[in-house]
Each structure stands twice: as structure tokens, then as C-alpha cells.
Design an enzyme around this catalytic site. Structure first.
Site, PDB file in Angstrom:
ATOM      1  N   HIS A  12       0.069  83.606  30.531  1.00 40.11           N
ATOM      2  CA  HIS A  12      -0.381  83.383  31.901  1.00 40.11           C
ATOM      3  C   HIS A  12       0.708  83.831  32.876  1.00 40.11           C
ATOM      4  CE1 HIS A  12       2.311  79.969  32.558  1.00 40.11           C
ATOM      5  NE2 HIS A  12       1.995  79.585  31.329  1.00 40.11           N
ATOM      6  N   GLU A  92      -0.872  75.034  25.312  1.00 34.18           N
ATOM      7  CA  GLU A  92       0.578  75.090  25.184  1.00 34.18           C
ATOM      8  C   GLU A  92       1.089  73.924  24.338  1.00 34.18           C
ATOM      9  OE1 GLU A  92       3.286  76.462  24.753  1.00 34.18           O
ATOM     10  OE2 GLU A  92       4.027  77.047  26.739  1.00 34.18           O
TER      11      GLU A  92
END
Length: 195
Positions: A12, A92
Site C-alpha cells: 500500500h 498486516e
């Protein structure tokens, strides 16, 4: 990953927490303008590498910063912003009690955790979090199911595990791998390249 499959991985784009060196983990923190520009840059690289987006699978972590990154990638490719799927295994690393903390504060607030992480980065976990060994198990399970060329938008931890697993690195080395916001990782035939 099945033989002959190509994986295009983008981390990202940058968030304000990345910029401040604040642990995000599974907190949902939005992209900043730099992050949006990084996503557009990676999308342009992907467009140059892969001419036929219709043959690709698109998958992202369910967090907002990765979904927005994927939507930018798809938009630059001339595809609808939607039309991709998410997978919880691409979340994550869960940093537990470290989530929301500034890296600079941790030696004062959790010196034992910092020392443990330094000694054994693969097995270390913050209180309430997970270790890189645990993260690796879920990411490798996801990788084993990839059966077509795939674009993935996820996080630094996911990129570290993919690169380390493909290269056959020792588990202790994986947490230190660099995964930039502004490069696309291409995984093909056991090789990892950053473009």
C-alpha cells in the site's frame, strides 16, 4: 504458487503513520497524498509489464489503505475500481500492544519487547500480537492456492514473507527485508525482482 505463475505485489502507499514511524499493524489508517501517488506509479509499472489485465486475478488485504491502493491500480489499468477480492490472510502482522505506538517510544515503554525482538525477530510478538512465524504460516497457505497470475495489494509484512519464502531465506532474516511503497515486486519462477 504453482509453477509458471507470476505474482505482482504492491505494498500500500504511504500513510501519515508510516511517515511518523508509528506502528500500524491492523489499524485502519488511510493513504496520504504521497501514498496515492506511489500507488499510481506502481500501477503504471504494472500496465507496462502486463498488457492483458483481464487474465489477472486481483486480491487485496481488507484494510482501507490496501483497498484504496488496489482501486487506484485498477483505475489506472482502465478497470472498474471494484472487481477485486479481499483475503484476511493478507492482513498486516498484528503488532498487538505496539499498534499505534511510535517506534522511537518503544525502548522506553517496552524495553523487554525491543530486546526480545532484537534477539529473535522471527518468534518475537508484542503482547496481544503475532509473530513473523505465525504470519508466514498464513501467507504461505495463501500462496499455495494461487493458480493464475495475480496482482496483490498488501502490507510490508506480507511482502517480506513472500520475498523471503520464495528466496528460501532463514526465518530470522525475513523481518528485516525492505519492502518499499514505491516499487512493484514481481515474483516468477522462484525469482524476486523489484521494478
Amino acid at each position: 504458487m504453482h509453477p509458471g505463475i507470476t505474482l505482482y505485489f504492491t505494498r500500500h502507499g504511504e500513510t501519515d503513520w508510516n511517515k511518523a514511524l508509528r506502528y500500524q499493524g491492523q489499524h485502519d489508517v488511510p493513504l496520504n497524498e504521497t501514498g496515492r501517488a506511489q500507488a499510481r506509479r506502481n500501477a503504471s509499472v504494472l500496465r507496462a509489464l502486463e498488457r492483458d489485465p483481464a487474465r489477472l486475478d486481483f486480491v487485496a488485504s481488507p484494510l482501507g489503505r490496501t483497498r484504496e491502493t488496489m482501486e487506484i491500480v485498477r483505475e489506472v489499468r482502465g478497470l472498474p475500481r471494484t472487481g477485486y477480492r479481499t483475503d484476511d490472510r493478507l492482513l498486516e502482522l498484528h503488532y498487538g500492544a505496539w499498534q499505534g505506538q511510535l517506534a522511537a517510544d518503544l525502548p522506553l515503554t517496552d524495553p523487554e519487547g525491543v530486546a526480545w525482538r532484537s534477539r529473535d525477530p522471527a518468534h518475537w510478538r508484542a503482547a496481544g500480537g503475532e509473530s513473523y512465524v505465525e504470519l508466514t504460516a498464513r501467507v504461505v497457505a495463501w500462496l499455495s492456492e494461487i493458480d493464475r497470475d495475480t496482482v496483490v495489494a498488501a502490507h510490508a509484512g506480507i511482502g517480506r514473507v513472500i520475498a523471503g519464502h520464495v528466496r528460501g531465506l532463514d526465518a530470522a532474516l525475513i523481518p528485516a527485508l525492505n519492502v518499499p511503497h514505491d516499487r512493484l515486486m514481481v515474483v516468477r519462477d522462484g525469482e524476486v525482482a523489484w521494478v
